[in-house]
Scaffold this active site. Sequence first.
Site, PDB file in Angstrom:
ATOM      1  N   GLU A  27       6.210   8.209   4.088  1.00  0.00           N
ATOM      2  CA  GLU A  27       6.237   7.144   3.064  1.00  0.00           C
ATOM      3  C   GLU A  27       7.671   6.758   2.705  1.00  0.00           C
ATOM      4  OE1 GLU A  27       3.442   6.231   3.054  1.00  0.00           O
ATOM      5  OE2 GLU A  27       2.023   7.874   2.944  1.00  0.00           O
ATOM      6  N   CYS A  48       0.839  -1.200   0.000  1.00  0.00           N
ATOM      7  CA  CYS A  48       0.000   0.000   0.000  1.00  0.00           C
ATOM      8  C   CYS A  48       0.872   1.247   0.000  1.00  0.00           C
ATOM      9  CB  CYS A  48      -0.924   0.003   1.212  1.00  0.00           C
ATOM     10  SG  CYS A  48      -2.061  -1.407   1.290  1.00  0.00           S
TER      11      CYS A  48
END
Length: 396
Positions: A375, A250
């Site tokens: 991220e 993801c």
Amino acid sequence: MSTSHGPAAPDPLDFLAVDSSLSAEERAVRDTVREFGRRELLPHVAEWFAAGTIPDPHGLARKFGQLGLLGMHLDGYGCPGAGAVAYGLACRELEAVDSGLRSFVSVQGSLAMTAIHRYGSEEQKQQWLPRMAAGEAIGCFGLTEPDSGSDPGAMRTRARRVGADWVLTGTKMWITNGSVADVAVVWAGTEEGIRGFLVPAGTPGFTATVIERKLSLRASITAALSLDEVRLPDSARLPLAAGLRAPLSCLTEARYGIVWGAAGAARACYEAALEYATSREQFGQPIAAFQLTQRKLAEMVVDVNQASLTALHLGRLKEAGACHHYQVSFGKLANVAAAQRVAAKARSVHGANGITLDYPVLRHLLNLETVATYEGTEEIHTLSLGQAVTGISAFR
């Protein structure tokens, strides 16, 4: 004798004509999101940044849903099933307004919705995805913890079986939309490894606390999640998510959006600097006439266009099913660094005016400090590339 006068001069706002290769559908997405951003978001974003919040996140989610931006790259369940480049263009145009707004869409679609779409049961998909695609429900993604950011495998949140149920205990940190989410995708360690769970807002023992005093990504809502003996039925577990590979997949989707988003932030800063430099006069002429300013603008236009080319190429690879997560790391590392360079130069071109919210450049520069961290930090993506080219992991 030839009568040709040669090719037209490059467009300063798309110097390498990167957008000339877009399809009609992709251009329509670009133009729709750009127009929406300039009409609905840009007039307010400086105020939101100053206030450190988004005043009406559910209203904003519904607007994004009406445009088809939430989970737009997913198929079925009310999702548009758009191509990777179209999704990237939407991220680019949103982050050209503000990183926090692209993050809102990215967390909803690339993290929370992708986790449910890829690893959820049919019942979970039917329950959540159509509402999330329409912006009627907001999701968040609980992976990062206070003591495990770059090393999610060291998470301390645990889920244990109690009869037919699961009981979750732990804390998650830096969770975008956490305090306004209707459902949280929470990752926890179990005896069988890391698993994902859907935790609806209002579940006993589950609380979300807004993180205040941020100096970056202020036009965004960030929270800490606390799970104190949160009891869930087994139907809340994502049945196909097994191991750390599930949440990391993801994250790859979210990082892809950042590749495009960073290009948008860079473009916005360059455009602001170009406009300012050609209109601001000192010593009897526009500051764009000075060599040092022209060098800054030249370096900016190189970074902006190289970032756009990187994003577009990765998008085409993704659409061909040939984009490896190492290549997404390449894009995230390169484009965020390029955007930071552009934003810093744009701030300097603006002089003292560049530190105010009357101009977008310092807001973008501050936001990019967060984009460079979340991220996957610059260091993590650097080591990912090192592992890709040497075959040797430096992580452990």
